[in-house]
Design an enzyme around this catalytic site. Structure first.
Site, PDB file in Angstrom:
ATOM      1  N   SER A 169      41.796  35.381  35.384  1.00  0.00           N
ATOM      2  CA  SER A 169      42.950  35.793  35.025  1.00  0.00           C
ATOM      3  C   SER A 169      44.078  36.171  35.998  1.00  0.00           C
ATOM      4  O   SER A 169      44.358  34.596  37.115  1.00  0.00           O
ATOM      5  CB  SER A 169      42.843  37.480  34.858  1.00  0.00           C
ATOM      6  OG  SER A 169      44.511  38.058  34.750  1.00  0.00           O
ATOM      7  N   HIS A 196      44.323  34.285  31.359  1.00  0.00           N
ATOM      8  CA  HIS A 196      45.878  35.065  31.154  1.00  0.00           C
ATOM      9  C   HIS A 196      46.473  34.616  31.599  1.00  0.00           C
ATOM     10  O   HIS A 196      47.118  34.750  33.378  1.00  0.00           O
ATOM     11  CB  HIS A 196      45.436  36.422  31.369  1.00  0.00           C
ATOM     12  CG  HIS A 196      44.094  37.243  30.942  1.00  0.00           C
ATOM     13  ND1 HIS A 196      43.472  38.335  31.242  1.00  0.00           N
ATOM     14  CD2 HIS A 196      43.879  36.866  30.007  1.00  0.00           C
ATOM     15  CE1 HIS A 196      42.424  38.551  30.984  1.00  0.00           C
ATOM     16  NE2 HIS A 196      42.026  37.815  29.696  1.00  0.00           N
ATOM     17  N   ASP A 292      38.074  42.142  31.075  1.00  0.00           N
ATOM     18  CA  ASP A 292      37.865  40.599  29.797  1.00  0.00           C
ATOM     19  C   ASP A 292      36.731  39.981  29.802  1.00  0.00           C
ATOM     20  O   ASP A 292      36.839  39.364  31.159  1.00  0.00           O
ATOM     21  CB  ASP A 292      39.472  40.147  29.366  1.00  0.00           C
ATOM     22  CG  ASP A 292      39.248  38.970  28.317  1.00  0.00           C
ATOM     23  OD1 ASP A 292      37.823  39.355  27.158  1.00  0.00           O
ATOM     24  OD2 ASP A 292      40.466  38.362  28.892  1.00  0.00           O
TER      25      ASP A 292
END
Length: 348
Positions: A169, A196, A292
């Site tokens: 991310s 992400h 995540d």
């Protein structure tokens, strides 16, 4: 009682309307203080020296010194503010990805000039990303890698015995650039990546990674085959799932499950890899905010696979790797510069 200092923000944009809206949005958020605005890159550098902001929100397309020029000028300073790029997808997507590779921490998708009134809709996302950026650790951008040399003959490849899946991310474009540029052309396993990033940018990410990498990097399309020598990047806005049919593994794009906080989700990618490849999966969790990847890492470990995490020492944000490690799911950890050796140890 400890008094927490507000996060000091400098807004940089050549549009007076955008400066006004971004200032209003950020000033209304608890814990943020807009200490100034700048109309172009040179003005921004002067204001950085004068005001010492913690975070810069940075437009990229400006007259004179543009956003990339600002990032390059700030790169030599350890005390430089963290940068959140506020950019439009489409024509600016290549610039935005270049900015992330050059050290910007976060990216917020700005409406096009035809929809400037929608700037107010950025509020929650912009505030959250400014807060994330304020806690990020500055990392030197990777050295520009020489363009991979074209080979006169195709590399002979055996059928894959392992699959590598990667989740990241905040700080991910930098980390992926560094990692993939080190992988040799004969790396024996296919790779699937979940990053992400706002919708509209993954095609540009794939192109720029491909330019730095001896392997072929593709934005995922439904039905694309994963094979050694190929890196498949999940398309923003959709989950990447892997489907195996004997020796053939295919990429599948899907919006389900909708309940996930991120599309693509690292958990969804990892869980599908665990189902299709079992103990032959190597999951890699790199720099990023949040958790995540924890459920996906658990699925990989329960299937007998391996989970590697990036060490705090090289992370821009030590969130996702920390969550996996603290859950007791990491097989091993290493800083980014040691990750290739770790992969070689675990990939067949």
């Amino acid at each position: 009682m400890t008094v927490v200092s507000p996060i000091r923000v400098l807004v940089v944009d050549d549009s007076a309307f955008a400066r006004k809206v971004l200032r209003q949005v950020l000033s209304s958020a608890e814990g943020l203080e807009v200490v100034g605005v700048a109309r172009d890159g040179l003005d921004a550098l002067e204001k950085v020296a004068e005001l010492s902001p913690d975070v810069l929100t940075l437009d990229l397309v400006m007259p004179g010194l543009d956003g990339l020029g600002v990032l390059r000028a700030l790169a030599s300073s350890a005390a430089a503010p963290r940068v959140v790029v506020v950019s439009s997808a489409g024509e600016e997507s290549e610039l935005a990805v270049a900015a992330l590779q050059a050290g910007a921490v976060e990216l917020v998708n700005k409406p096009t000039a035809l929809a400037t009134e929608r700037l107010y809709e950025l509020g929650g996302e912009l505030v959250a990303k400014v807060r994330t950026a304020a806690g990020a650790v500055a990392r030197a951008p990777p050295e520009p890698a020489p363009s991979p040399e074209a080979t006169s003959a195709p590399v002979a490849r055996a059928a894959a015995k392992s699959l590598v899946v990667v989740g990241t991310s905040t700080g991910g474009p930098q980390a992926l650039t560094r990692l993939l540029s080190e992988l040799p052309v004969d790396f024996p396993a296919p790779l699937a990546l979940a990053l992400h990033i706002p919708t509209g940018y993954t095609e540009a990410v794939a192109r720029r990674l491909n330019a730095h990498c001896a392997l072929e990097v593709f934005e995922a399309v439904d039905g694309l085959e994963l094979r050694p020598g190929r890196v498949v990047l999940a398309r923003s806005g959709q989950h990447l799932k892997l489907e195996r049919h004997g020796p053939v593994t295919l990429a599948r794009l899907d919006r389900q499950p909708l309940r996930t906080a991120h599309h693509p989700s690292v958990d969804v990618l990892f869980e599908s890899a665990a189902r299709s490849w079992g103990s032959d999966v190597v999951g890699l969790v790199l720099t990023g905010m949040g958790d995540d990847g924890v459920a996906g890492a658990r699925a990989i470990r329960e299937a007998g696979g391996t989970v590697l995490t990036e060490s705090e020492s090289s992370c821009v944000v030590y969130g996702m790797p920390r969550a996996v490690k603290e859950a007791g799911l990491a097989t091993d950890s290493a800083p980014l510069e040691g990750m290739l050796a770790l992969l070689r140890r675990h990939v067949r």
